[in-house]
Design a protein around this motif. Sequence first.
Motif, short mmCIF file in Angstrom:
data_model
loop_
_atom_site.label_atom_id
_atom_site.label_comp_id
_atom_site.label_asym_id
_atom_site.label_seq_id
_atom_site.Cartn_x
_atom_site.Cartn_y
_atom_site.Cartn_z
N UNK A 161 43.44 39.53 -20.34
CA UNK A 161 43.26 40.67 -19.42
C UNK A 161 43.57 41.99 -20.12
N UNK A 162 44.66 42.00 -20.88
CA UNK A 162 45.05 43.23 -21.57
C UNK A 162 43.99 43.64 -22.58
N UNK A 163 43.43 42.68 -23.30
CA UNK A 163 42.39 43.00 -24.28
C UNK A 163 41.17 43.62 -23.59
N UNK A 164 40.78 43.08 -22.44
CA UNK A 164 39.62 43.61 -21.72
C UNK A 164 39.88 45.01 -21.18
N UNK A 165 41.06 45.22 -20.60
CA UNK A 165 41.38 46.55 -20.04
C UNK A 165 41.41 47.59 -21.14
N UNK A 166 42.01 47.25 -22.27
CA UNK A 166 42.10 48.22 -23.36
C UNK A 166 40.73 48.49 -23.95
N UNK A 167 39.89 47.46 -24.08
CA UNK A 167 38.55 47.66 -24.62
C UNK A 167 37.71 48.54 -23.69
N UNK A 168 37.96 48.45 -22.38
CA UNK A 168 37.22 49.26 -21.41
C UNK A 168 37.76 50.68 -21.30
N UNK A 169 38.89 50.93 -21.98
CA UNK A 169 39.53 52.25 -21.98
C UNK A 169 39.81 52.74 -20.56
N UNK A 170 40.34 51.83 -19.75
CA UNK A 170 40.69 52.20 -18.38
C UNK A 170 42.03 52.93 -18.37
N UNK A 171 42.08 54.06 -17.69
CA UNK A 171 43.27 54.90 -17.69
C UNK A 171 44.23 54.47 -16.58
N UNK A 172 45.51 54.71 -16.83
CA UNK A 172 46.51 54.43 -15.82
C UNK A 172 46.86 52.95 -15.77
N UNK A 173 47.69 52.59 -14.81
CA UNK A 173 48.11 51.20 -14.66
C UNK A 173 47.06 50.42 -13.87
N UNK B 298 42.37 39.43 -30.86
CA UNK B 298 43.12 40.64 -30.56
C UNK B 298 42.26 41.57 -29.69
N UNK B 299 41.81 42.68 -30.21
CA UNK B 299 41.12 43.64 -29.36
C UNK B 299 39.62 43.53 -29.34
N UNK B 300 39.05 42.62 -30.11
CA UNK B 300 37.59 42.50 -30.18
C UNK B 300 37.14 41.24 -29.45
N UNK B 301 36.29 41.43 -28.44
CA UNK B 301 35.76 40.30 -27.67
C UNK B 301 34.29 40.55 -27.39
N UNK B 302 33.46 39.61 -27.78
CA UNK B 302 32.03 39.66 -27.45
C UNK B 302 31.71 38.43 -26.61
N UNK C 107 52.90 48.76 -23.46
CA UNK C 107 53.82 47.70 -23.09
C UNK C 107 53.07 46.37 -23.02
N UNK C 108 53.84 45.27 -23.17
CA UNK C 108 53.25 43.95 -22.96
C UNK C 108 52.88 43.81 -21.49
N UNK C 109 51.87 42.98 -21.19
CA UNK C 109 51.48 42.82 -19.79
C UNK C 109 52.59 42.17 -18.98
#
Length: 375
Positions: free
Chosen positions: A158-170, A29-33, A189-191
């Motif tokens: 991709x979605x997990x990485x973007x969310x973990x990086x807390x990138x704003x906007x689309x 899910x949202x945790x990736x190392x 939303x789903x990717x």
Amino acid sequence: MKTMMTALGLMSGTSMDGIDAALIETDGQGSVEMGPSAELAYSDEERTLLRRALADAVSMTRRGERPGSLVAAERLITRKHADVVSDFLKEHDLSPDDIDVIGFHGQTVLHRPHQRLTVQIGDGQALADSLGIEVVYDMRAADVAEGGHGAPLVPAYHQALVQAAKLAGSVAVLNLGGVGNVSYVAEGRDPIAFDTGPANALIDDLMMERTGIALDQDGRQALAGKVDQGVLDQLMTHAYFSEKPPKSLDRNTFSRDAVAGLSTPDAVATLAAFTARSVAAARQWLPAEPVLWIVCGGGARNPAILNFLRAETGVPVRTADEFGWSASMMEAQAFAYLAVRSLKGLPLTFPSSTGAPKALTGGILAVPGKKRASA
């Protein structure tokens, strides 16, 4: 089942340059190392066999068929992936017990989702038996069987990485392998994802034909050439670009015949510009203009393609490496991530990414020494 799992992802892409292996720890899910990675290049003889297999696969009408050189190619793919894993374990002082699961993509030789047909060669059960590690493979088939395109598969990662990086906007994550695919990630939303058009396949094939080397190293040919705007406009008339997503491509959907009369630098420059122009055209299918494009795959190492992308999109274009991700190992990591999701029964694909009727899990689990699973 463990919350966090150690997974090794294996990817042999449509560019057919070699095998990538990448280790991650994830909860799916949202945790990736991210852990270590490795790559193994195919020899010229091996690439020749794989190219023959691609040609022989054109006649296939059923997933289980293996006409012509496909039998030999499948054995090669299975053996080479086993070699990669064995060498990886030795290099990093790991045992099979240290790996919870392998995510094995195999080698795509045919992709015709409109016929509910997608074929990735590679014997997942034989790989599990030889390594003594559980293997999740054939991850596209369930989606295609339900009417989805079976591609792209990477958007969940991709979605997990973007969310973990807390990138704003689309944010648009663009993978440029043999073909290009985009994942549009926005909060809530789903990717949204689909194949954008050609990436490296046309360039690689042209370079192989003209120079005997199947890539434009560091974009040197493209940087030395001049784009033929008339030919580029002609290439962009392909019907694929007017199709609404969800949509996906076979590696050989596009032809390089239009650049046949150009010098090698001009031909490669025009094909590199074609990749970027097709990405720009894909924006019409997105809910909003991305504020940032993040590029991974082999195209991230081609400065000519990156320059064309910046000119075509008019917004920041950065590579995955700049975010501490891995531009070259993104897909291998993704298949490790998807293998864990498969084991946990989590979705691999979504209606917004493949056109499947609902979010679907997928993959076949091969357990060492167990009875062979049916596809």
